[in-house]
Design a protein around this motif. Structure first.
Motif, PDB file in Angstrom:
ATOM      1  N   THR A   1     -14.836   8.831 -23.219  1.00 37.62           N
ATOM      2  CA  THR A   1     -13.892   8.943 -24.320  1.00 37.62           C
ATOM      3  C   THR A   1     -13.047  10.188 -24.111  1.00 37.62           C
TER       4      THR A   1
ATOM      5  N   LEU B   1     -10.187  13.230 -26.187  1.00 41.60           N
ATOM      6  CA  LEU B   1      -9.590  13.806 -27.381  1.00 41.60           C
ATOM      7  C   LEU B   1      -8.141  14.167 -27.082  1.00 41.60           C
TER       8      LEU B   1
ATOM      9  N   ASP C   1      -5.871  15.347 -32.248  1.00 36.50           N
ATOM     10  CA  ASP C   1      -7.220  15.230 -32.802  1.00 36.50           C
ATOM     11  C   ASP C   1      -7.784  16.600 -33.141  1.00 36.50           C
TER      12      ASP C   1
ATOM     13  N   THR D   1     -13.151   9.183 -32.737  1.00 41.63           N
ATOM     14  CA  THR D   1     -13.480   9.828 -31.466  1.00 41.63           C
ATOM     15  C   THR D   1     -14.015  11.232 -31.679  1.00 41.63           C
TER      16      THR D   1
ATOM     17  N   ASP E   1     -22.842   4.602 -32.897  1.00 43.77           N
ATOM     18  CA  ASP E   1     -21.486   4.834 -32.416  1.00 43.77           C
ATOM     19  C   ASP E   1     -20.465   4.518 -33.515  1.00 43.77           C
TER      20      ASP E   1
ATOM     21  N   ALA F   1     -17.477   3.767 -33.206  1.00 41.55           N
ATOM     22  CA  ALA F   1     -16.613   2.663 -32.801  1.00 41.55           C
ATOM     23  C   ALA F   1     -17.187   1.308 -33.193  1.00 41.55           C
TER      24      ALA F   1
END
Length: 506
Positions: free
Chosen positions: A410, A412, A416, A429, A455, A457
């Motif tokens: 992942t 950033l 963010d 994230t 998670d 997500a």
């Protein structure tokens, strides 16, 4: 039950050269209480249980004599210790039992019983199943056919292929078939004790009855009508069925009561934590009006999950994931579709705004030198301002498999980090990266078996329907190997909550 009685008779009754009537009553009472606790025996079953224990104790002594003593009468060394198969036999009892079996008195008794045994011509092959078990088996394979004593007697002496190896038994079985045929044709009539089996084998011995099992006398068998016996079994089954239904209703009522209690308790915890959260904000933020935030919280949607989370506060929610979430009704599915449609429209508008901001490359970093924040956060913000933005870079992370149950990469974006530093809405994230950091902290403290993570997500609004997200959460819980507290982000719409999922693996 018969196997259990045999174990009790072998292990609890001393191995002595005595008759069953000489065994202490307290030992017999212990056997009966153990059987009565383990099985549904019913009234009047104590005598039959103890009679069965007496026979099994006697058979056990016979087995020891035939297999472990008589073959080694000339080998004293092998008789010096109890058999390894029966380790519960004490050495003193074994020595006394061996001495009794090698005495001259026992030799005469053994010879006498051997002669009696030779007179038994028609040996059955039922093993532990017994005539009762055989009758149940035939009723299943031969529905609607009346099973009489002659049929049980014949089937009890067949091998697993349906053959009768003993010539004498085969001759009697053939006679039984002929008599049954004559009865069905009306050439021979049967009544009371003069049935087919009596015609084939001769009169019964007083007080006993062949092919019905132990404990049933001729008077009981012939004087009790067959329909009455069947109705007794039916009544027993019906009573057990009613009992199970009552217990099931009690358990369901108790489960509903516990669910309501937990829901009320959860609501109390949420309200208390919310009040604490508002009071903390009132202390940290000047001129903060708690009523405004309360109104926004109360007007938030009931269940939607978002991929945005706020780092401004926390709450506690109890989440129970059920495997049958996919079985929602049509009405709820329609609501989900409308909800997803609204979320998609909001997400498209948000993406357009983000694209416009990104195209203009206008990101308000601000002056972090004087803000009240940890030095590490100030350093990170300066790094965003001096390195990431000018060079259009991102921060990449690898999240190990042990964090969320599956390895993934992942990243950033600069915005963010600036959103996080500015106490604005943050993306899923950022939450995932923070969970990765928490996992490292827990790993150093050897606490990963106590706390797990889900998670973000997999539970965000963009991850399919509510049913799909619920299945993903359930799958994550089922892959663990212990009782853990799971942490997952949960956003009811306007204010983010920190959700705790308690999953009991027992």
């Amino acid at each position: 039950m018969q196997s259990y009685i045999g174990v009790l008779a072998r292990s609890r009754v001393p191995l002595v050269d005595k008759k069953w009537s000489q065994i202490p009553k307290d030992i017999k009472e212990q056997i009966w209480e153990a059987v009565d606790m383990a099985f549904v025996v019913g009234q009047g079953g104590k005598n039959s249980v103890l009679a069965s224990a007496a026979k099994k104790w006697k058979d056990f002594k016979s087995t020891l004599t035939r297999h472990y003593i008589l073959p080694y009468t000339n080998d004293k060394e092998k008789l010096s210790q109890p058999p390894k198969t029966y380790k519960f036999i004490e050495k003193a009892q074994w020595d006394a039992f061996v001495a009794s079996r090698l005495s001259k008195d026992f030799e005469s008794v053994h010879s006498q019983h051997a002669q009696i045994r030779e007179k038994l011509e028609y040996n059955h092959r039922l093993s532990r199943k017994g005539y009762a078990g055989l009758e149940d088996q035939l009723e299943e394979t031969m529905p609607g056919v009346e099973i009489d004593r002659s049929t049980l007697w014949k089937r009890a002496r067949q091998d697993k292929h349906g053959n009768i190896p003993d010539p004498k038994v085969a001759e009697k079985a053939k006679l039984i078939d002929e008599l049954q045929k004559q009865v069905s044709e009306g050439k021979v009539s049967v009544h009371d004790s003069n049935d087919v089996l009596t015609m084939a084998l001769g009169p019964e011995h007083p007080g006993r009855l062949r092919a019905v099992g132990a404990g049933i006398s001729p008077r009981q068998y012939f004087n009790l009508p067959k329909p009455q016996r069947v109705s007794f079994d039916d009544r027993l089954k019906e009573s057990l069925r009613v009992l199970l239904q009552e217990e099931t209703k009690k358990m369901e009522a108790k489960a509903r009561e516990e669910t309501l209690r937990m829901e009320a308790r959860t609501k109390q915890l949420v309200e208390a934590e919310r009040e604490h959260f508002l009071s903390q904000l009132s202390q940290l933020i000047p001129n903060f009006d708690p009523t405004m935030l309360k109104t926004r919280i109360s007007q938030s949607p009931k269940n939607p999950m978002s991929d945005k989370a706020s780092c401004s506060g926390g709450d506690v929610r109890s989440l129970h994931v059920e495997d049958d979430t996919a079985k929602m009704g049509k009405h709820q599915e329609d609501e989900e579709k409308e909800e997803e449609k609204r979320d998609e429209e909001k997400e498209e508008e948000k993406e357009k705004e983000d694209e416009e901001k990104h195209d203009d490359k206008v990101i308000e970093v601000g002056d972090y030198s004087n803000m009240e924040a940890p030095s590490s956060l100030k350093t990170l913000c300066r790094y965003v301002e001096t390195t990431l933005l000018p060079e259009d870079k991102i921060l990449q992370f690898t999240i190990d498999k042990e964090v969320f149950g599956g390895e993934r990469d992942t990243f950033l974006l600069p915005e963010d980090i600036t959103q996080f530093a500015g106490m604005e809405e943050i993306g899923a994230t950022v939450v995932a990266v923070y969970m990765r950091y928490l996992h490292d902290v827990l790993k150093k403290a050897n606490m990963t078996s106590m706390v797990g993570f889900i998670d973000p997500a997999t539970v965000s609004a963009n991850s399919g329907t509510i049913a799909d997200r619920s299945r993903l959460v359930a799958g994550r819980l089922q892959k663990t190997d212990g009782e853990q507290i799971f942490m997952m982000p949960y956003n009811p719409g306007l204010v983010s909550l920190t959700g705790f999922c308690f999953y009991d693996f027992q």
